[in-house]
Design a protein around this motif. Structure first.
Motif, PDB file in Angstrom:
ATOM      1  N   GLY A  86      -9.448   6.327  49.804  1.00 56.96           N
ATOM      2  CA  GLY A  86     -10.576   5.845  49.011  1.00 56.96           C
ATOM      3  C   GLY A  86     -11.903   6.353  49.518  1.00 56.96           C
ATOM      4  O   GLY A  86     -11.986   7.246  50.376  1.00 56.96           O
ATOM      5  N   VAL A  87     -12.955   5.750  49.005  1.00 59.09           N
ATOM      6  CA  VAL A  87     -14.303   6.255  49.255  1.00 59.09           C
ATOM      7  C   VAL A  87     -14.739   6.130  50.711  1.00 59.09           C
ATOM      8  O   VAL A  87     -15.638   6.856  51.154  1.00 59.09           O
ATOM      9  CB  VAL A  87     -15.320   5.518  48.358  1.00 59.09           C
ATOM     10  N   GLY A  88     -14.144   5.218  51.454  1.00 58.87           N
ATOM     11  CA  GLY A  88     -14.619   4.985  52.812  1.00 58.87           C
ATOM     12  C   GLY A  88     -13.924   5.769  53.902  1.00 58.87           C
ATOM     13  O   GLY A  88     -14.279   5.652  55.089  1.00 58.87           O
ATOM     14  N   VAL A  89     -12.899   6.568  53.554  1.00 54.18           N
ATOM     15  CA  VAL A  89     -12.138   7.294  54.579  1.00 54.18           C
ATOM     16  C   VAL A  89     -13.006   8.393  55.198  1.00 54.18           C
ATOM     17  O   VAL A  89     -13.679   9.145  54.485  1.00 54.18           O
ATOM     18  CB  VAL A  89     -10.854   7.905  53.979  1.00 54.18           C
ATOM     19  N   PHE A  90     -12.984   8.477  56.506  1.00 54.02           N
ATOM     20  CA  PHE A  90     -13.845   9.436  57.211  1.00 54.02           C
ATOM     21  C   PHE A  90     -13.363  10.874  57.029  1.00 54.02           C
ATOM     22  O   PHE A  90     -12.241  11.127  56.581  1.00 54.02           O
ATOM     23  CB  PHE A  90     -13.947   9.066  58.682  1.00 54.02           C
ATOM     24  N   ALA A  91     -14.201  11.823  57.402  1.00 50.09           N
ATOM     25  CA  ALA A  91     -13.879  13.246  57.235  1.00 50.09           C
ATOM     26  C   ALA A  91     -13.127  13.800  58.429  1.00 50.09           C
ATOM     27  O   ALA A  91     -12.492  14.857  58.330  1.00 50.09           O
ATOM     28  CB  ALA A  91     -15.159  14.049  57.011  1.00 50.09           C
ATOM     29  N   GLY A  92     -13.184  13.118  59.571  1.00 48.32           N
ATOM     30  CA  GLY A  92     -12.486  13.592  60.766  1.00 48.32           C
ATOM     31  C   GLY A  92     -13.270  13.284  62.020  1.00 48.32           C
ATOM     32  O   GLY A  92     -14.426  12.840  61.976  1.00 48.32           O
ATOM     33  N   TYR A  93     -12.622  13.482  63.168  1.00 49.47           N
ATOM     34  CA  TYR A  93     -13.267  13.263  64.460  1.00 49.47           C
ATOM     35  C   TYR A  93     -14.096  14.486  64.832  1.00 49.47           C
ATOM     36  O   TYR A  93     -13.603  15.620  64.782  1.00 49.47           O
ATOM     37  CB  TYR A  93     -12.218  13.004  65.543  1.00 49.47           C
ATOM     38  N   ASP A  98      -7.675  18.533  66.489  1.00 54.70           N
ATOM     39  CA  ASP A  98      -6.284  18.218  66.832  1.00 54.70           C
ATOM     40  C   ASP A  98      -5.958  16.766  66.515  1.00 54.70           C
ATOM     41  O   ASP A  98      -4.884  16.448  65.995  1.00 54.70           O
ATOM     42  CB  ASP A  98      -6.026  18.522  68.310  1.00 54.70           C
ATOM     43  N   LEU A  99      -6.893  15.854  66.819  1.00 50.69           N
ATOM     44  CA  LEU A  99      -6.683  14.438  66.511  1.00 50.69           C
ATOM     45  C   LEU A  99      -6.767  14.183  65.009  1.00 50.69           C
ATOM     46  O   LEU A  99      -5.986  13.406  64.450  1.00 50.69           O
ATOM     47  CB  LEU A  99      -7.714  13.575  67.240  1.00 50.69           C
ATOM     48  N   LEU A 104      -4.897  12.246  59.336  1.00 46.31           N
ATOM     49  CA  LEU A 104      -5.292  12.373  57.934  1.00 46.31           C
ATOM     50  C   LEU A 104      -4.210  13.074  57.123  1.00 46.31           C
ATOM     51  O   LEU A 104      -3.647  14.086  57.551  1.00 46.31           O
ATOM     52  CB  LEU A 104      -6.609  13.144  57.813  1.00 46.31           C
ATOM     53  N   LEU A 105      -3.911  12.521  55.957  1.00 49.44           N
ATOM     54  CA  LEU A 105      -2.915  13.092  55.053  1.00 49.44           C
ATOM     55  C   LEU A 105      -3.534  13.309  53.675  1.00 49.44           C
ATOM     56  O   LEU A 105      -4.376  12.514  53.234  1.00 49.44           O
ATOM     57  CB  LEU A 105      -1.715  12.145  54.893  1.00 49.44           C
ATOM     58  N   ASN A 106      -3.091  14.353  53.005  1.00 57.94           N
ATOM     59  CA  ASN A 106      -3.523  14.605  51.631  1.00 57.94           C
ATOM     60  C   ASN A 106      -2.370  14.257  50.696  1.00 57.94           C
ATOM     61  O   ASN A 106      -1.319  14.887  50.726  1.00 57.94           O
ATOM     62  CB  ASN A 106      -3.933  16.068  51.460  1.00 57.94           C
ATOM     63  N   ILE A 107      -2.583  13.213  49.894  1.00 56.59           N
ATOM     64  CA  ILE A 107      -1.553  12.755  48.955  1.00 56.59           C
ATOM     65  C   ILE A 107      -2.140  12.761  47.552  1.00 56.59           C
ATOM     66  O   ILE A 107      -3.106  12.030  47.282  1.00 56.59           O
ATOM     67  CB  ILE A 107      -1.046  11.349  49.326  1.00 56.59           C
ATOM     68  N   ASP A 108      -1.578  13.585  46.700  1.00 53.73           N
ATOM     69  CA  ASP A 108      -2.058  13.693  45.309  1.00 53.73           C
ATOM     70  C   ASP A 108      -3.563  13.965  45.262  1.00 53.73           C
ATOM     71  O   ASP A 108      -4.317  13.329  44.494  1.00 53.73           O
ATOM     72  CB  ASP A 108      -1.727  12.419  44.521  1.00 53.73           C
ATOM     73  N   ASP A 110      -5.788  13.138  47.240  1.00 54.56           N
ATOM     74  CA  ASP A 110      -6.599  12.083  47.858  1.00 54.56           C
ATOM     75  C   ASP A 110      -6.343  12.064  49.360  1.00 54.56           C
ATOM     76  O   ASP A 110      -5.215  12.273  49.813  1.00 54.56           O
ATOM     77  CB  ASP A 110      -6.262  10.714  47.268  1.00 54.56           C
ATOM     78  N   LEU A 111      -7.397  11.791  50.125  1.00 55.78           N
ATOM     79  CA  LEU A 111      -7.293  11.763  51.578  1.00 55.78           C
ATOM     80  C   LEU A 111      -6.924  10.356  52.033  1.00 55.78           C
ATOM     81  O   LEU A 111      -7.563   9.366  51.631  1.00 55.78           O
ATOM     82  CB  LEU A 111      -8.632  12.181  52.199  1.00 55.78           C
ATOM     83  N   PHE A 112      -5.892  10.265  52.872  1.00 59.46           N
ATOM     84  CA  PHE A 112      -5.437   8.981  53.404  1.00 59.46           C
ATOM     85  C   PHE A 112      -5.456   8.999  54.924  1.00 59.46           C
ATOM     86  O   PHE A 112      -5.118  10.015  55.549  1.00 59.46           O
ATOM     87  CB  PHE A 112      -4.025   8.651  52.913  1.00 59.46           C
ATOM     88  N   TYR A 113      -5.841   7.860  55.478  1.00 63.42           N
ATOM     89  CA  TYR A 113      -5.870   7.697  56.940  1.00 63.42           C
ATOM     90  C   TYR A 113      -4.653   6.908  57.395  1.00 63.42           C
ATOM     91  O   TYR A 113      -4.356   5.835  56.856  1.00 63.42           O
ATOM     92  CB  TYR A 113      -7.148   6.968  57.370  1.00 63.42           C
ATOM     93  N   LYS A 114      -3.929   7.435  58.389  1.00 59.86           N
ATOM     94  CA  LYS A 114      -2.769   6.751  58.972  1.00 59.86           C
ATOM     95  C   LYS A 114      -3.277   5.749  60.008  1.00 59.86           C
ATOM     96  O   LYS A 114      -3.722   6.128  61.088  1.00 59.86           O
ATOM     97  CB  LYS A 114      -1.825   7.760  59.624  1.00 59.86           C
ATOM     98  N   THR A 115      -3.191   4.456  59.672  1.00 55.92           N
ATOM     99  CA  THR A 115      -3.794   3.429  60.528  1.00 55.92           C
ATOM    100  C   THR A 115      -3.005   3.182  61.815  1.00 55.92           C
ATOM    101  O   THR A 115      -3.565   2.719  62.812  1.00 55.92           O
ATOM    102  CB  THR A 115      -3.910   2.097  59.767  1.00 55.92           C
ATOM    103  N   GLY A 116      -1.683   3.418  61.781  1.00 54.91           N
ATOM    104  CA  GLY A 116      -0.852   3.056  62.931  1.00 54.91           C
ATOM    105  C   GLY A 116      -0.508   1.577  62.949  1.00 54.91           C
ATOM    106  O   GLY A 116       0.111   1.082  63.889  1.00 54.91           O
TER     107      GLY A 116
END
Length: 350
Positions: A86-93, A98-99, A104-108, A110-116
Motif C-alpha cells: 500500500g501507500v505507506g510501504v517504504f522504498a528500501g533501507y 542487500d537487506l 520487499l516483494l513485488n506482487i501484481d 504492488d510492493l509488499f513488505y515482509k514483516t516477519g
C-alpha cells in the motif's frame, strides 16, 4: 486512546479501562516502521472473552496478505507470515540494498513488505498477531515456538504483565517474567499442565520490571544472566535431605548428572527447575538401570518423566526393587517345587 508497539492483551485493556473514563475508546494499532508505523487498526470492545486483542483490519489504501513458508496464500484460520502493501510501504533501507532485497516483494505490480510476523485471519476477517517468525528455535531436536511459551506464561496469572523467553547457552530455556505478585513455582506448574515437557523453561526469573531500550521494547542484552548454581544452593533445606539409602544414592546420581558433585539438592525440588532437561533425564534413567540393576521390562522411563523429584524417583525405584525381589522368590519357589515333584516320580531303582 491509541495503543501500539507490543502485543496487546484483553487483561491489559481491562486494567487501562479501570483508570480512564467509560466514554473513552481504546484502539489497538499495528504496523512496522517500514510501513509507516500504522497499517492495521481494531476498536477494542468494552467486554471481551478472548485473551489477546486482534490487530484488526488494514487502513484504507493498505493491503495485507498472509503467506506460508513457500510464499503461497493460506486459508482462513491458518497461520502465516504477514505481508503489507500500500501507500505507506517504504522504498528500501538507505545504502543497504542487500537487506532491502530480502524484505520487499513485488506482487501484481504492488510492493509488499515482509514483516516477519506470524498472524492468522479469523472468521470475522480480523487479523490476529501470534508471534515473530524468527522466534522459532530448535532445542535438542525439537522445534519450539518461544511465543507459545510466552503466551502460556502470560495466561498463568493476572499479575504477569510481560514475559520474554530466551535460549540460554544453546541448552536451556529461561523465562523472564515481569510481575510484582507471582512466583516461579506457580508459573512452572501452569506451564507443565499446558505445555510438553521439552517446552517448559528450566528457569523462571521474576522481575519487578523488564529492562527496556529507548524504543520501549524489552532489551534482551540487559536481562540478568541465569544463575543455575545459585538456584541449586537455594534448594538446600536442612529438613529436606535424603532420609534413606535409596534417596542417598539417587541424590548422588543427580549431583553427578547436573555437575554438582559436591553440592546438595533438595529431595522435593523438580529436576527441571534446577537446570535439568529431557536428555539429562535419559542419562539419569540409564544410570538408575546400572546402579539398581533393572531394565525396561521392570520400568520404562515414563514414570520418571512424570514424577521429577529425588523423593519420587526413589519411591519408584523402591517399588521396582520390591517387585523384583518378589519375582525372584516366586521363580525360586517354582524351581524348587518342580525339582521336588520330579524326584517323586523317579524310578525306585534310583
Amino acid at each position: 486512546m491509541l495503543h501500539k508497539g507490543d502485543n496487546f492483551t484483553t487483561k491489559l485493556a481491562h486494567r487501562i479501562r479501570s483508570h480512564i473514563r467509560k466514554t473513552c475508546k481504546i484502539w489497538n494499532l499495528y504496523g512496522p516502521a517500514e510501513a509507516t508505523l500504522g497499517s492495521t487498526y481494531y476498536l477494542i470492545p468494552s467486554t471481551s472473552d478472548q485473551p489477546n486483542v486482534p490487530i484488526g483490519q488494514p487502513f484504507p489504501n493498505y493491503r495485507c496478505l498472509i503467506v506460508d513458508e513457500f510464499s503461497q496464500p493460506v486459508i482462513l484460520g491458518e497461520e502465516g507470515e504477514l505481508l503489507i502493501g500500500g501507500v505507506g510501504v517504504f522504498a528500501g533501507y538507505l545504502g543497504r540494498d542487500d537487506l532491502t532485497k530480502n524484505v520487499l516483494l513485488n506482487i501484481d505490480d504492488d510492493l509488499f513488505y515482509k514483516t516477519g510476523d506470524i498472524v492468522r485471519l479469523d472468521s470475522h476477517r480480523r487479523l490476529h498477531y501470534l508471534r515473530r517468525k524468527d522466534h522459532q528455535i530448535k532445542l535438542r531436536g525439537q522445534r519450539i515456538e518461544l511465543g507459545e511459551i510466552e503466551g502460556c506464561i502470560l495466561g498463568a496469572s493476572s499479575f504477569v504483565t510481560a514475559c520474554v523467553v530466551i535460549l540460554w547457552s544453546k541448552e536451556y530455556l529461561v523465562a523472564y517474567v515481569q510481575s510484582d505478585s507471582t512466583n516461579a513455582k506457580l508459573l512452572r506448574e501452569s506451564c507443565e499442565a499446558r505445555l510438553p515437557l521439552f517446552m517448559v523453561p528450566s528457569l523462571f526469573i521474576v522481575l519487578a520490571q523488564l529492562p527496556l531500550n529507548p524504543n520501549g521494547k524489552v532489551d534482551r542484552k540487559r536481562l540478568p544472566s541465569p544463575d543455575f548454581f545459585g538456584l541449586l544452593a537455594q534448594t538446600e533445606v536442612a529438613n529436606d535431605r535424603p532420609t534413606n539409602e535409596i534417596e542417598e544414592e539417587v541424590h548422588g546420581l543427580w549431583c553427578k548428572v547436573l555437575g554438582q558433585d559436591t553440592g546438595h539438592i533438595s529431595i522435593s525440588v523438580s529436576f527441571y527447575s534446577i537446570g535439568g532437561h529431557s536428555l539429562l533425564l535419559v542419562q539419569l534413567y540409564h544410570r538408575y538401570q546400572l546402579l539398581f540393576d533393572f531394565d525396561t521390562s521392570a520400568s520404562t522411563i515414563a514414570p520418571f518423566l512424570r514424577q521429577t523429584t529425588i523423593a519420587e524417583h526413589a519411591k519408584i525405584i523402591g517399588t521396582i526393587k520390591s517387585f523384583d525381589r518378589k519375582t525372584k522368590r516366586w521363580q525360586s519357589f517354582n524351581v524348587n517345587t518342580g525339582m521336588t515333584n520330579n524326584l517323586n516320580f523317579l524310578p525306585e531303582k534310583y
